[in-house]
Scaffold this motif. Structure first.
Motif, mmCIF file in Angstrom:
data_model
loop_
_atom_site.group_PDB
_atom_site.id
_atom_site.type_symbol
_atom_site.label_atom_id
_atom_site.label_comp_id
_atom_site.label_asym_id
_atom_site.label_seq_id
_atom_site.Cartn_x
_atom_site.Cartn_y
_atom_site.Cartn_z
ATOM 1 N N LYS A 1 0.833 -1.269 -0.004
ATOM 2 C CA LYS A 1 -0.023 0.123 -0.193
ATOM 3 C C LYS A 1 1.017 1.214 -0.021
ATOM 4 O O LYS A 1 0.475 2.248 -0.580
ATOM 5 N N GLU A 2 2.028 1.224 0.740
ATOM 6 C CA GLU A 2 2.744 2.502 0.853
ATOM 7 C C GLU A 2 3.490 2.809 -0.456
ATOM 8 O O GLU A 2 3.905 4.014 -0.473
ATOM 9 N N ALA A 3 4.064 1.794 -1.106
ATOM 10 C CA ALA A 3 5.084 1.876 -2.175
ATOM 11 C C ALA A 3 4.540 1.693 -3.684
ATOM 12 O O ALA A 3 5.364 1.723 -4.584
ATOM 13 N N LEU A 4 3.530 1.271 -3.814
ATOM 14 C CA LEU A 4 2.826 0.929 -5.124
ATOM 15 C C LEU A 4 3.094 1.986 -6.175
ATOM 16 O O LEU A 4 3.205 2.055 -7.166
ATOM 17 N N ALA A 5 2.780 3.348 -5.582
ATOM 18 C CA ALA A 5 2.795 4.345 -6.815
ATOM 19 C C ALA A 5 4.321 4.778 -7.043
ATOM 20 O O ALA A 5 4.350 5.238 -8.236
#
Length: 256
Positions: free
Chosen positions: A154-158
């Motif tokens: 969730k934290e790093a997918l972008a």
């Protein structure tokens, strides 16, 4: 000369290892400077080899591994400078070391002889742009695997998306340069050669990932597994094609 490679490689690795160590300690500027220094040393060797061979060192797998060893730290530096992931410089250094060791243990013949098809001005930008794309997409793949098994997607997918955007953009330019090269060398832009077919499959795979991520009801875990599949397609396009029966003696991309 190829015999000088070890001196440049070891010097570059020392600088990259030092930069990675400082990145873990949160010392960003020294880490960036050391990494840039290592890239400069390694590129100096490639440039010298280029002058010695009188053509870009891109003909053999050994020569293309030189570029991958260079662009992995470049990709790592890009990601670290943008998102400050402490682990990325360690990853890029380890992967660059692997390719350097392969070249040291299995040196390939480097020659000034260059077949007519490779004398096109589009040849060098086609391969160099592709190598940078592979490095960026390799970093995205590693991050995807880490997120799949750590559960911290969730934290790093972008950030993974951004690396894919950069890698896919360079891959697109690489395909365009390749089409211009093919037109000049063989008289047509595209022929569905085995290598070209796998290149198209890889490009469509990453394009599908981008569109799936834009879909409002997408599932992040499915997107990450799509990246794993895309990276396997990329490996087939890069070197796996050389072992397929369809490419033996039929592919214009086989120069051995």
């Amino acid at each position: 000369m190829w015999n000088n490679f070890i001196f440049f490689a070891v010097s570059a690795l020392i600088l990259w290892v030092a930069g990675a160590a400082l990145a873990w300690r949160g010392k960003c500027k020294p880490a960036i400077l050391l990494t840039v220094g290592g890239i400069g040393v390694f590129f100096a060797y490639i440039l010298a080899l280029w002058i010695s061979l009188e053509h870009p060192p891109l003909r053999t797998m050994g020569e293309t591994r030189l570029w991958y060893s260079l662009f992995l730290p470049v990709a790592g530096l890009f990601v670290y400078g943008r998102w400050r992931y402490k682990w990325i410089l360690t990853f890029s250094t380890i992967m660059a070391t692997v390719f350097i060791m392969v070249n040291l243990l299995k040196p390939e013949i480097h020659t000034k002889t260059l077949m007519p098809a490779l004398q096109s001005p589009w040849f060098a930008p086609h391969v160099i742009v592709y190598m940078f794309a592979y490095a960026m997409l390799g970093a995205a793949f590693l991050m995807a695997v880490w997120m799949l098994f750590s559960g911290k997607w969730k934290e790093a997918l972008a950030s993974v998306d951004n690396m894919v955007y950069v890698g896919l953009s360079f891959m697109t330019f690489g395909m365009l340069f390749g089409a211009l090269w093919a037109k000049e060398a063989w008289g047509h832009y595209w022929s569905w050669d085995p290598k070209e077919t796998w290149a198209a499959a890889t490009w469509l795979g990453y394009l599908s990932y981008v569109h799936y991520r834009l879909y409002p009801r997408h599932r992040p875990r499915v997107a990450l597994w799509m990246l794993v599949v895309c990276f396997l397609l990329l490996q087939m396009c890069w070197w796996g094609i050389n072992y397929l029966p369809a490419a033996q003696g039929a592919s214009v991309h086989t120069y051995g």
